[in-house]
Scaffold this active site. Structure first.
Site, PDB file in Angstrom:
ATOM      1  N   LYS A   9       0.854  -1.184   0.000  1.00 19.52           N
ATOM      2  CA  LYS A   9       0.000   0.000   0.000  1.00 19.52           C
ATOM      3  C   LYS A   9       0.890   1.235   0.000  1.00 19.52           C
ATOM      4  O   LYS A   9       2.018   1.202   0.521  1.00 19.52           O
ATOM      5  CB  LYS A   9      -0.898   0.010   1.238  1.00 19.52           C
TER       6      LYS A   9
ATOM      7  N   ASP B 123      -0.124   0.058  -4.406  1.00 23.39           N
ATOM      8  CA  ASP B 123      -1.572   0.269  -4.452  1.00 23.39           C
ATOM      9  C   ASP B 123      -1.903   1.547  -3.691  1.00 23.39           C
ATOM     10  O   ASP B 123      -1.706   1.627  -2.487  1.00 23.39           O
ATOM     11  CB  ASP B 123      -2.263  -0.936  -3.809  1.00 23.39           C
TER      12      ASP B 123
ATOM     13  N   GLU C 229      -1.500   0.565  -8.651  1.00 20.61           N
ATOM     14  CA  GLU C 229      -2.915   0.203  -8.595  1.00 20.61           C
ATOM     15  C   GLU C 229      -3.756   1.353  -8.050  1.00 20.61           C
ATOM     16  O   GLU C 229      -3.347   2.032  -7.105  1.00 20.61           O
ATOM     17  CB  GLU C 229      -3.045  -1.022  -7.680  1.00 20.61           C
TER      18      GLU C 229
ATOM     19  N   GLU D 281     -11.010  -2.936  -8.813  1.00 24.67           N
ATOM     20  CA  GLU D 281     -11.780  -3.443  -7.674  1.00 24.67           C
ATOM     21  C   GLU D 281     -12.961  -2.534  -7.350  1.00 24.67           C
ATOM     22  O   GLU D 281     -13.949  -2.988  -6.795  1.00 24.67           O
ATOM     23  CB  GLU D 281     -10.892  -3.626  -6.442  1.00 24.67           C
TER      24      GLU D 281
ATOM     25  N   ASP E 100     -13.509  -7.815  -9.643  1.00 21.80           N
ATOM     26  CA  ASP E 100     -13.849  -8.112  -8.256  1.00 21.80           C
ATOM     27  C   ASP E 100     -15.138  -8.927  -8.258  1.00 21.80           C
ATOM     28  O   ASP E 100     -16.051  -8.646  -9.032  1.00 21.80           O
ATOM     29  CB  ASP E 100     -14.040  -6.806  -7.480  1.00 21.80           C
TER      30      ASP E 100
ATOM     31  N   HIS F 165      -8.867  -8.804  -8.180  1.00 22.64           N
ATOM     32  CA  HIS F 165      -8.755  -8.290  -6.816  1.00 22.64           C
ATOM     33  C   HIS F 165      -9.355  -9.312  -5.863  1.00 22.64           C
ATOM     34  O   HIS F 165     -10.383  -9.923  -6.172  1.00 22.64           O
ATOM     35  CB  HIS F 165      -9.542  -6.976  -6.698  1.00 22.64           C
TER      36      HIS F 165
END
Lengths: 433, 433
Positions: free
Chosen positions: A219, A247, A273, A300, A323, A350
Site C-alpha cells: 500500500k 496500491d 494500482e 476493484e 472483483d 482483486h
C-alpha cells in the site's frame, strides 16, 4: 426439481478495525463485512449463497438492498434458472424502477450481484460442479447468452465474443488439466498494509518470497518519503527478480498521481494500482501515458462493464482487476473478461476482504481454461485472512491458487461463523459496541 | 442558536404509473417518489428539508440510506453548519466505511445529497434567503471553500475557480436585478411523453408555444419510424423558430445512437439527450463527433463530478444537465457549475420528477447571477406536475422561471401531501397495492 422458496440476508461483520489488518490510505478503519445472502430451496439440503463485501457501516443497508432484489429468485426452479441465467441477471439489473437508483452502480448494483451469484451457487450445486468448471463446460454460445452486451457493443459484439470463445475451445482440455495440476499464480498483499512497521513489512515480504510468491504488493500514497523508503526496503528484501507493485487506493488526483509515481525512483514497479478515482477512465489514461513504462492496474472499485470498457478503449489500464462482488455478479464479470480478451489485457482479480478470494478464483480459472488461456501476466490477489470461515476455503500451494473441486460458487460460510459475527447481536459483537 | 436535534425520513410515492405521465423508453411505469428528509432543530418552527427523487421501488431503501448519513447533522448548530458547509459535505461523502458502497455514486451518494441539501435549507432559512440568493451573496473564496476539488483538479483548480467567480462579481448586481425582473427561460417536456398519442402531443406542443416556450422536448428511442413521424408533426406544430430537442433516456448503444440520430432526417434538432449510458464519457464523445452539428445534452443520471469532468474534457456534451438530487447536493453541483464555466458550456438543469424544479432552479439562478452570467443557451427544464405539493412551488411566467423569494432551498412539501402519499400506509395508497 428444486425450487427457490425464500431467502435470508445476514449482516456479518468481522471486527478487523481493532487491528490494522486491511488498513490503507483511503480505508483507515475497515470492519471487513459481508452482506450475506442465502437463497433457500424446497430441498432442505440445498441453498445458494452470495455476498457483497463491504467494510462496515452500511452493511445493513446492503442487506436491505439484497432483500429487495432477492425476490426475483423466489419461485424459480433451479433447472429453469440454469437455462436462463443471462435473462435472470438482466431482469435484476434492468428493474425499471430500481434502475433509477444506479443505474448499474453502487449499492443496488452490488445487491444484484449477490443475488446473481447466489443463483449461480445453486445452479452449480445442482450441476455438481465448481463454478469455474461449470462455466468452462458451457458452449461458446451458451456463454455469449449470459452476457448483457447493452452499452458495450461498440467494444465487443456478441459475434466477436463467440469467436474468442470458440477459438479458446482448442486449448480447453489442456488448460483444465494444467489448472488441476498446477493451479494459477497468486500474489500477496499480506506484507504491505500501511499500518505495519518497516520491520514487520520486511519480515513478511521475505516470508512471501520464501513461500514462493513472485509478486508482492505494498500500500502507498500517504507520504512520498515513506513510500520511497518502504519500496527501497521491500526491493532489498525480495531481491531483483520478484515483482513489486504498489496500491494507492484512489488517494491521488490525476496530476498528483503522475508526480508522485514519477518521484518514486527506479524500483522497477510492476504496476501502480488505483492511482485515482475508479470512475476516471480519462484520468487513468493520462496517468498511464505519463508514468510509462510503469503500468496501471485497476478495477476493484470499477462499478460496471461500461467504465471498464472505456478504460480499455482509452488504454487507461494494463491489468484488469475484476472483483467478485462489485459488479452485477458472474455475468457482468464474464462480459469484462471477454472485453479483456478482445483488448489483449490480462485479468488479475482483486481479492481479500471477506470471501473475495473464494469467489473470484472461479472467474480467473474460467478465464484461464475457456477464454484468455495462457498468459504470463495473469495473477490472482491473495490475502491470508478470514478463509477459515468458508466452507470451501481457498487452497494455496506453492503460492498458487489450486482449483476448488467441490460444487458451488464459493460464497458459502459456516453457519457458526455467520451467527457468531452477526452484527450487532452476534456473540462476537455483544458488549463490544 | 438553533441546533439539529433529530431527523425523520418519509417514503413518499405518487401513483403516477396509473397514468402514463413520465413514461419514456427506459422508464415504463414510474411512480414518482421522494425519499424525503426533515432535519429537526430545537426550534419547533425550524426544520430543514431535502429529498431524493426516485421512481418507486427502492424508495424505502433510499430513505434508509439517508437515515444512516443524517446522523452526521445531529448535534450541529445551524450557525456552525453555515460556516462549514464545505467540510460538512465532505464528511458525508468521505465516510471511510460508507464510501466503499459507492464510492460517490448511486444510492448512498444521493443520500448524502439529501442530507447536504436539507442542511442548506436550514442555513438559508436562518439567513432568511432563498438558496440562489444566499449562494450568490457569498464571496468567491467562500464559494471555493464549498467545493471538493478532489479528483477534478486536473480540470479546474481552486485558484481557477476563484478567478472565474471573482470575474463574475462584476455583473452580479445587474444579473440579480435582471433575474428578479425577468426570471430564466424554461423549456418543457410536457408534450413529449412517449405514452401520448400524436394528437395529444400536437395539442400540447402548440399550447407550449402559445405559452411562450422557445424549446420543447420529445421522448424518443423506441421506434425509429415513430420518432420520425412525431418529430415531423412536432416541427409542423411549433413552426421553424421554436427549438426542438429529443431525449432517448439511455436506450441506445453507442453505434445504435449514431445510426438512429443520423437517420432522423433534418428537423433541426437543438439537442439529443441521454443517447446512451450516463457513465460513458468516451461513448458520448464518439456520438457527439458523429452526429455534429446536432449536439449532445446529458447529466440527469451522471453520478458525480468525476464523470461530468471527463465528459467536458472529452467534448462529450454541449449542454450540462445538472440534477438537484443525483449528486452530493448543492456543493457537488457548484463544482459541476464551475467546471461548466471553465469549459464554456451552458448549464441546462434537468427537472420534473418530485421537487426537482423547485430545487434545481436555485442552482440555475445562482449560476446566472454569480458564475456563468448571461448565456443564450441556458434553459431550465419544466414539467408542470406535482408542484402543488411544495410549500414554495415553482412560478412560471411567460415560460420563464421566476426566482423564489422565500427563504430556503426548495424541497419542503406540505405536511398533508407527505402524509397522504406516504407509502404504503398513507390514505392515497391504502387499498391500492
Amino acid at each position: 426439481m428444486p425450487k427457490v422458496i425464500g431467502f435470508k440476508t445476514t449482516d456479518v461483520r468481522f471486527p478487523t478495525s481493532r487491528g490494522l489488518d486491511g488498513s490503507d490510505a483511503m480505508n483507515q478503519d475497515p470492519d471487513y463485512s459481508a452482506a450475506y445472502l442465502e437463497l433457500k430451496t424446497d430441498d432442505p439440503n440445498l441453498s445458494g449463497y452470495g455476498l457483497v463485501f463491504t467494510i462496515g457501516r452500511g452493511n445493513d443497508l446492503q442487506c436491505a438492498a439484497i432483500d429487495l432484489l432477492a425476490t426475483y429468485a423466489v419461485g424459480r426452479e433451479v433447472s429453469d434458472l440454469a437455462k436462463s441465467m443471462g435473462d435472470f441477471a438482466k431482469s435484476l439489473v434492468r428493474d425499471s424502477q430500481m434502475r433509477w437508483l444506479g443505474p448499474e452502480k453502487g449499492l443496488t448494483h452490488m445487491a444484484a450481484g449477490a443475488v446473481i451469484n447466489a443463483a449461480w451457487d445453486l445452479v452449480c450445486k445442482v450441476s455438481g460442479k465448481p463454478l469455474w468448471k461449470h462455466l468452462s463446460d458451457l458452449s461458446p454460445q451458451e456463454l455469449v447468452d449470459l452476457v448483457d452486451f447493452r452499452y458495450i457493443s461498440d467494444a465487443i459484439t456478441p459475434s466477436e465474443a463467440l469467436e474468442i470463445l470458440t477459438k479458446a475451445q482448442a486449448n480447453r482440455v489442456k488448460n483444465e488439466a494444467s489448472l488441476i495440476a498446477n493451479g494459477l499464480p497468486a500474489y500477496t498483499t499480506t506484507p504491505g498494509w500501511l499500518g505495519y512497521a518497516d520491520e514487520k513489512m520486511i519480515r513478511l515480504a521475505k516470508q512471501a518470497v520464501a513461500d514462493g510468491f513472485k509478486l508482492i504488493k505494498l500500500k502507498c500514497g500517504v507520504s512520498l518519503e515513506d513510500d520511497k523508503r518502504r519500496l527501497k526496503l521491500a526491493r532489498e528484501a525480495i531481491g531483483p527478480d520478484v515483482k513489486l507493485a504498489i496500491d494507492a487506493n484512489q488517494v491521488w488526483d490525476v496530476n498528483e498521481a503522475i508526480n508522485w509515481i514519477n518521484a518514486l525512483g527506479d524500483v522497477n514497479l510492476h504496476w501502480v494500482e488505483e492511482p485515482t478515482n475508479p470512475d476516471d477512465a480519462v484520468g487513468h489514461a493520462a496517468i498511464a501515458k505519463a508514468i510509462a513504462p510503469v503500468k496501471v492496474a485497476t478495477g476493484e472499485h470499477v462499478t460496471n462493464r461500461i467504465i471498464f470498457k472505456q478504460m480499455m478503449q482509452s488504454k487507461s489500464l494494463s491489468f484488469v482487476q475484476i472483483d467478485a462482488s462489485r459488479v452485477a455478479g458472474v455475468n457482468e464479470n464474464i462480459a469484462i473478461i471477454l472485453m479483456a480478451a478482445k483488448f489483449g489485457l490480462p485479468v488479475c482479480p482483486h481479492a481479500g476482504g471477506v470471501g473475495l478470494c473464494e469467489m473470484v478464483q472461479h472467474l480467473a480459472m474460467f478465464d484461464y481454461v475457456a477464454v484468455g488461456g495462457e498468459n504470463p501476466d495473469r495473477v490472482v490477489e491473495f490475502v491470508d485472512h478470514l478463509h477459515e470461515h468458508f466452507v470451501v476455503p481457498t487452497e494455496i500451494e506453492n503460492a498458487r491458487y489450486m482449483p476448488p473441486l467441490k460444487a458451488g460458487a464459493g460464497a458459502q460460510m459456516f453457519d457458526k461463523s455467520v451467527s457468531d459475527f452477526t452484527y450487532p447481536n452476534g456473540p462476537e459483537w455483544i458488549g463490544q459496541i
